[in-house]
Design a protein around this motif. Structure first.
Motif, short mmCIF file in Angstrom:
data_model
loop_
_atom_site.label_atom_id
_atom_site.label_comp_id
_atom_site.label_asym_id
_atom_site.label_seq_id
_atom_site.Cartn_x
_atom_site.Cartn_y
_atom_site.Cartn_z
N LEU A 61 -6.85 58.06 -26.38
CA LEU A 61 -6.27 59.08 -25.49
C LEU A 61 -4.75 58.96 -25.41
N GLN A 62 -4.25 57.75 -25.58
CA GLN A 62 -2.79 57.60 -25.61
C GLN A 62 -2.19 58.30 -26.84
N GLN A 63 -2.92 58.22 -27.95
CA GLN A 63 -2.45 58.87 -29.17
C GLN A 63 -2.74 60.37 -29.17
N ASP A 64 -3.74 60.77 -28.41
CA ASP A 64 -4.16 62.17 -28.40
C ASP A 64 -4.39 62.61 -26.95
N PRO A 65 -3.33 62.78 -26.19
CA PRO A 65 -3.49 63.09 -24.76
C PRO A 65 -4.10 64.47 -24.50
N ASP A 66 -4.24 65.30 -25.55
CA ASP A 66 -4.84 66.63 -25.37
C ASP A 66 -6.34 66.64 -25.65
N PHE A 67 -6.92 65.47 -25.88
CA PHE A 67 -8.32 65.36 -26.29
C PHE A 67 -9.23 65.62 -25.07
N ILE A 68 -9.71 66.85 -24.97
CA ILE A 68 -10.45 67.26 -23.77
C ILE A 68 -11.72 66.45 -23.57
N SER A 69 -12.55 66.38 -24.61
CA SER A 69 -13.81 65.63 -24.45
C SER A 69 -13.56 64.16 -24.20
N GLY A 70 -12.46 63.64 -24.72
CA GLY A 70 -12.11 62.24 -24.47
C GLY A 70 -11.84 62.01 -22.98
N HIS A 71 -11.10 62.90 -22.37
CA HIS A 71 -10.84 62.76 -20.93
C HIS A 71 -12.13 62.93 -20.12
N LEU A 72 -12.99 63.83 -20.57
CA LEU A 72 -14.27 64.01 -19.85
C LEU A 72 -15.12 62.75 -19.97
N LEU A 73 -15.11 62.15 -21.14
CA LEU A 73 -15.86 60.90 -21.33
C LEU A 73 -15.29 59.80 -20.43
N MET A 74 -13.96 59.73 -20.36
CA MET A 74 -13.35 58.71 -19.49
C MET A 74 -13.75 58.95 -18.04
N ALA A 75 -13.71 60.19 -17.60
CA ALA A 75 -14.10 60.50 -16.22
C ALA A 75 -15.57 60.14 -15.99
N GLY A 76 -16.41 60.46 -16.97
CA GLY A 76 -17.83 60.16 -16.84
C GLY A 76 -18.08 58.66 -16.73
N MET A 77 -17.32 57.88 -17.49
CA MET A 77 -17.50 56.42 -17.42
C MET A 77 -17.12 55.90 -16.04
N MET A 78 -16.08 56.47 -15.46
CA MET A 78 -15.69 56.04 -14.11
C MET A 78 -16.81 56.36 -13.11
N LEU A 79 -17.35 57.57 -13.21
CA LEU A 79 -18.36 58.00 -12.24
C LEU A 79 -19.67 57.25 -12.42
N ALA A 80 -19.99 56.87 -13.65
CA ALA A 80 -21.27 56.20 -13.91
C ALA A 80 -21.34 54.82 -13.26
N THR A 81 -20.20 54.29 -12.82
CA THR A 81 -20.23 53.00 -12.13
C THR A 81 -20.77 53.15 -10.71
N TYR A 82 -20.85 54.38 -10.19
CA TYR A 82 -21.23 54.67 -8.80
C TYR A 82 -20.18 54.15 -7.82
N ASP A 83 -19.14 53.55 -8.34
CA ASP A 83 -18.20 52.84 -7.46
C ASP A 83 -17.17 53.84 -6.95
N PRO A 84 -17.13 54.07 -5.62
CA PRO A 84 -16.25 55.12 -5.10
C PRO A 84 -14.78 54.91 -5.42
N GLN A 85 -14.38 53.66 -5.68
CA GLN A 85 -12.97 53.45 -6.00
C GLN A 85 -12.63 54.04 -7.37
N MET A 86 -13.64 54.44 -8.13
CA MET A 86 -13.42 55.03 -9.44
C MET A 86 -13.28 56.56 -9.37
N ASN A 87 -13.50 57.16 -8.20
CA ASN A 87 -13.39 58.62 -8.10
C ASN A 87 -11.98 59.10 -8.39
N ALA A 88 -10.99 58.39 -7.88
CA ALA A 88 -9.59 58.82 -8.09
C ALA A 88 -9.21 58.79 -9.57
N PRO A 89 -9.46 57.70 -10.29
CA PRO A 89 -9.15 57.74 -11.73
C PRO A 89 -9.97 58.79 -12.48
N ALA A 90 -11.19 59.05 -12.02
CA ALA A 90 -12.00 60.09 -12.67
C ALA A 90 -11.34 61.45 -12.49
#
Ligand SMILES: [Fe+2]
Length: 462
Positions: A61-90
């Motif tokens: 993502l650093q090399q390709d900051p326009d990668f839409i599905s990459g950002h969605l995957l990153m958000a999904g990984m944050m949310l899959a932890t169930y950990d509310p502190q991950m909502n902001a980075p998601a």
């Protein structure tokens, strides 16, 4: 199977539209083939809970900051932890996806909307949107795993099975990631009491992909529910190299192994597993803290002195400060605060929970279970066993709403049983013991002496 990483296929002067594909043929909006490869590698790690998928995706993502599905995957990984502190980075990842100059696909658009709802604190709405998304995109393995994850947290037990059944016709055995779909199916079947089928599917998934720790975990659940502790220990030891370390399910699978030792009365072995692998590490997430709380509670109810571990664990809950986000976590935090005598921690939790209960959303639904459950655990610690029983008995029939698995929610029945025993309510304790063992009975399919037709059914008097 579609060719992976094909593209670019279409470019306009005013807006770049590029179509690379993931290993299942889902279109990924990006101008870099390397990004698509990183997406596949990251999702494979997420599917199997291995290693650190964030570390793989971050440089892409650093090399390709326009990668839409990459950002969605990153958000999904944050949310899959169930950990509310991950909502902001998601949410931050979703903002980056929205800021991309690339044109999102229909899949990316609907997935983005679902994850945004979840990251904003409404897992219910996120799950509802994922539900529709998967009807249109049944081969979206990221969305499938996220919906499966939300189904578990929200207590949508039958959907753990049925959601996988819905998408399976769109999959074939030769598809990349098919084994992960089987792993999810195995867990769903187990939670719906189809133990033989669950074990067969789970073992098949592990044969296909020995590193699939969710499938390994599904078979462990079957052994737990059927009271097959020896089989479970053998299974966990045979698959240990896949889940023991460097794995997102390492703590939880050690928790399962400890439960199997507890079932055999091997308290020292269970406590040793707590100290080796369940006690919270510096990077522990809320799910790890919940497993730690549940294991110490089970040990304490068996009369095992767990020493200063409660105080350490309560301090970790306080430091994490995640209260009022998920009822399941709050009940486990309350257990720790009650057992540690941490009154300030309990007050912090109750304030956060009261604020969450006043808001619409999943927490308001959970509160019918969380409030009496929290109070019951405190009553148990205070030796008010009759009160503990009175608080828990009405909760048991509706405890599924709390989310988590049957094995996790068994903590409530187990507590009610032990409180009844300590209060001298022996008939109730015996009845609850029988209730807990119902899953260990062999399941006999209903036998009909003759088939009946729909017309016969209609004419049957009510
Ligand atoms: Fe589990």
């Amino acid at each position: 199977m579609p060719d992976a990483h094909v593209g670019p296929t279409f470019i306009t002067l005013w807006r770049i539209t590029v179509t690379f594909k993931d290993l299942r043929g889902e279109t990924l909006s990006t101008v870099h083939a390397n990004s698509a490869r990183a997406y596949d590698q990251t999702l494979d790690l997420l599917n199997s809970y291995r290693a650190d998928p964030v570390a793989v995706l971050t440089p892409a993502l650093q090399q390709d900051p326009d990668f839409i599905s990459g950002h969605l995957l990153m958000a999904g990984m944050m949310l899959a932890t169930y950990d509310p502190q991950m909502n902001a980075p998601a949410l931050a990842s979703l903002e980056q996806a929205a800021a991309s100059p690339l044109a999102p696909t229909a899949r990316e658009q609907s997935l983005h909307a679902a994850l945004r709802a979840w990251a904003a604190g409404d897992m219910n709405d996120g799950n509802r949107q994922l539900d529709r998304h998967l009807i249109e995109h049944p081969r979206d393995l990221l969305a499938l795993q996220l919906a499966h994850t939300a189904d578990l947290a929200l207590g949508r037990t039958t959907m753990l099975r049925d959601r996988i059944a819905r998408v399976l016709p769109a999959w074939s055995e030769s598809d990349a990631g098919y084994g992960y779909v089987l792993g999810m199916q195995a867990f769903g079947l187990e939670e719906c009491f189809a133990y033989e089928q669950a074990e067969e599917v789970g073992r098949r998934a592990v044969v296909m992909q020995p590193h699939d720790t969710w499938a390994i975990h599904a078979v462990a659940h079957v052994c737990e529910m059927q009271g097959r502790a020896a089989d479970g220990i053998q299974w966990m030891n045979a698959t240990r190299s896949a889940w023991e370390a460097n794995n997102g399910l390492a703590v939880h699978n050690h928790w399962h192994l400890a439960l199997m030792h507890l079932a055999r009365g091997e308290h020292a072995a269970a406590l040793a597993l707590y100290d080796q692998a369940v006690t919270p590490s510096p990077t522990a997430l809320a799910l790890d803290l919940a497993d730690a709380s549940a294991l110490l509670w089970r040990l304490a109810m068996r009369g095992v002195d767990v020493g200063p571990r409660w105080a350490t664990l309560a301090q970790r809950w306080r430091t994490q400060g995640l209260f009022g986000a998920m009822g399941f976590f709050d009940v486990h935090a309350a257990i720790s605060f009650a057992a540690a005598g941490d009154e300030e921690g309990m007050r912090q939790l109750e304030r956060a929970a009261a604020a969450a209960e006043a808001r619409p959303g999943a927490y308001a639904e959970w509160s019918a279970v969380t409030i009496p459950a929290r109070n019951a655990m405190a009553a148990m610690v205070a030796g008010q066993h009759a009160l503990c029983v009175d608080l828990l008995l009405p909760v048991l029939p509706v405890a599924q709403a709390l989310g988590g698995s049957h094995a996790q929610r068994d903590l409530l029945t187990l507590t009610a049983q032990e409180a009844a025993r300590r209060d001298g309510q022996h008939a109730l304790a015996k009845a609850l013991q029988a209730q807990r063992q119902v899953h260990q009975l062999p399941i006999t399919p209903l036998q009909s002496t003759r088939p009946w037709s729909l017309s016969e059914r209609r004419t049957t008097p009510a």
